[in-house]
Design a protein around this motif. Sequence first.
Motif, PDB file in Angstrom:
ATOM      1  N   LEU A   1      -4.486  -3.956  -5.891  1.00 52.02           N
ATOM      2  CA  LEU A   1      -3.139  -4.527  -5.949  1.00 52.02           C
ATOM      3  C   LEU A   1      -3.022  -5.605  -7.026  1.00 52.02           C
ATOM      4  O   LEU A   1      -1.950  -5.800  -7.607  1.00 52.02           O
TER       5      LEU A   1
ATOM      6  N   PRO B   1      -2.389   2.381  -2.647  1.00 53.15           N
ATOM      7  CA  PRO B   1      -1.912   2.374  -4.030  1.00 53.15           C
ATOM      8  C   PRO B   1      -2.836   3.180  -4.935  1.00 53.15           C
ATOM      9  O   PRO B   1      -4.059   3.093  -4.840  1.00 53.15           O
TER      10      PRO B   1
ATOM     11  N   PHE C   1       0.549   6.548  -3.289  1.00 53.33           N
ATOM     12  CA  PHE C   1       1.789   5.994  -3.837  1.00 53.33           C
ATOM     13  C   PHE C   1       1.458   5.104  -5.027  1.00 53.33           C
ATOM     14  O   PHE C   1       0.310   4.688  -5.220  1.00 53.33           O
ATOM     15  N   SER C   2       2.470   4.859  -5.844  1.00 54.10           N
ATOM     16  CA  SER C   2       2.305   3.965  -6.985  1.00 54.10           C
ATOM     17  C   SER C   2       3.431   2.931  -6.964  1.00 54.10           C
ATOM     18  O   SER C   2       4.414   3.079  -6.235  1.00 54.10           O
ATOM     19  N   TYR C   3       3.270   1.900  -7.770  1.00 58.78           N
ATOM     20  CA  TYR C   3       4.297   0.862  -7.856  1.00 58.78           C
ATOM     21  C   TYR C   3       4.357   0.324  -9.285  1.00 58.78           C
ATOM     22  O   TYR C   3       3.318   0.116  -9.931  1.00 58.78           O
ATOM     23  N   SER C   4       5.560   0.110  -9.757  1.00 54.19           N
ATOM     24  CA  SER C   4       5.755  -0.601 -11.017  1.00 54.19           C
ATOM     25  C   SER C   4       7.005  -1.457 -10.878  1.00 54.19           C
ATOM     26  O   SER C   4       7.937  -1.097 -10.147  1.00 54.19           O
TER      27      SER C   4
ATOM     28  N   GLY D   1       9.719   0.578  -9.126  1.00 52.69           N
ATOM     29  CA  GLY D   1       9.440   0.323  -7.709  1.00 52.69           C
ATOM     30  C   GLY D   1       8.375   1.251  -7.165  1.00 52.69           C
ATOM     31  O   GLY D   1       7.487   1.707  -7.897  1.00 52.69           O
ATOM     32  N   TYR D   2       8.453   1.563  -5.881  1.00 56.70           N
ATOM     33  CA  TYR D   2       7.466   2.418  -5.230  1.00 56.70           C
ATOM     34  C   TYR D   2       7.791   3.886  -5.477  1.00 56.70           C
ATOM     35  O   TYR D   2       8.959   4.299  -5.501  1.00 56.70           O
ATOM     36  N   LYS D   3       6.727   4.673  -5.632  1.00 58.43           N
ATOM     37  CA  LYS D   3       6.897   6.117  -5.837  1.00 58.43           C
ATOM     38  C   LYS D   3       5.801   6.855  -5.079  1.00 58.43           C
ATOM     39  O   LYS D   3       4.616   6.582  -5.266  1.00 58.43           O
ATOM     40  N   GLY D   4       6.193   7.803  -4.214  1.00 58.84           N
ATOM     41  CA  GLY D   4       5.221   8.623  -3.517  1.00 58.84           C
ATOM     42  C   GLY D   4       4.574   9.604  -4.469  1.00 58.84           C
ATOM     43  O   GLY D   4       5.250  10.173  -5.339  1.00 58.84           O
TER      44      GLY D   4
ATOM     45  N   PHE E   1       7.585   7.887   2.326  1.00 55.49           N
ATOM     46  CA  PHE E   1       7.086   6.860   1.404  1.00 55.49           C
ATOM     47  C   PHE E   1       6.033   7.420   0.457  1.00 55.49           C
ATOM     48  O   PHE E   1       5.971   7.030  -0.714  1.00 55.49           O
ATOM     49  N   ILE E   2       5.199   8.343   0.953  1.00 57.43           N
ATOM     50  CA  ILE E   2       4.150   8.902   0.084  1.00 57.43           C
ATOM     51  C   ILE E   2       4.614  10.181  -0.617  1.00 57.43           C
ATOM     52  O   ILE E   2       3.807  10.855  -1.262  1.00 57.43           O
TER      53      ILE E   2
END
Length: 208
Positions: free
Chosen positions: A63, A117, A121-124, A128-131, A169-170
């Motif tokens: 993270l 993460p 899922f990913s985050y930027s 934002g969040y992406k499954g 979410f995923i």
Amino acid sequence: MSNLLYIEASPRKERSYSIAVAKEFLQAYRAAHPNEVIETIDLWNYALPEFNGYVINAKYRILAGQEHTEEEAAAWQAVVDVCNQFSSADKYLLSLPMWNFSIPYKLKHYLDVLVQPGLTFSYSPQTGYKGLLEGKKAAVIYARGGEYDADVTKALDMQTSYIELILGFIGIKEIHSIKVDPTTAPGERFSQRFEAAKRQACELAVNF
């Protein structure tokens, strides 16, 4: 050739309504898709890593965008293995009872390991969040002691809402639900609903 992962979350086995309906689904699925692979995870006989020590430190390193230490990397591999097994499937079947209006703790532990993460899922800051598991689908069989479709009881159903939230979410957006209830009120009405759930499972399995 597709791969179906079946996740079983009830410890009651032969006395479980959710498992009974899942068996109907699997029987129909095998008949309709004889060349596809089915893998089963029984969460009551499945070793999961604990989120403590090096494992939790490893997650926070990810993270923070930092590298793992050697010990953290070794501990994190158990989490990676669980996620890889899950993400390698094309389709999912889950069977679970309602416990205290939500899900069994074994399933919660599994999902806590699974939602990671960079793995599911990913985050930027920009998007934002992406499954990361888009394009996959799930069938979920819920057994519940009561009925939770009325306006006064819907808020108590944290079983369905939580599963749909986590799967979404995923990245798993196509979710088919089959509900078996009220299991604590046996009688002709429940028998009819139980048989209807089994028929629904068989019909869903054919084109799943």
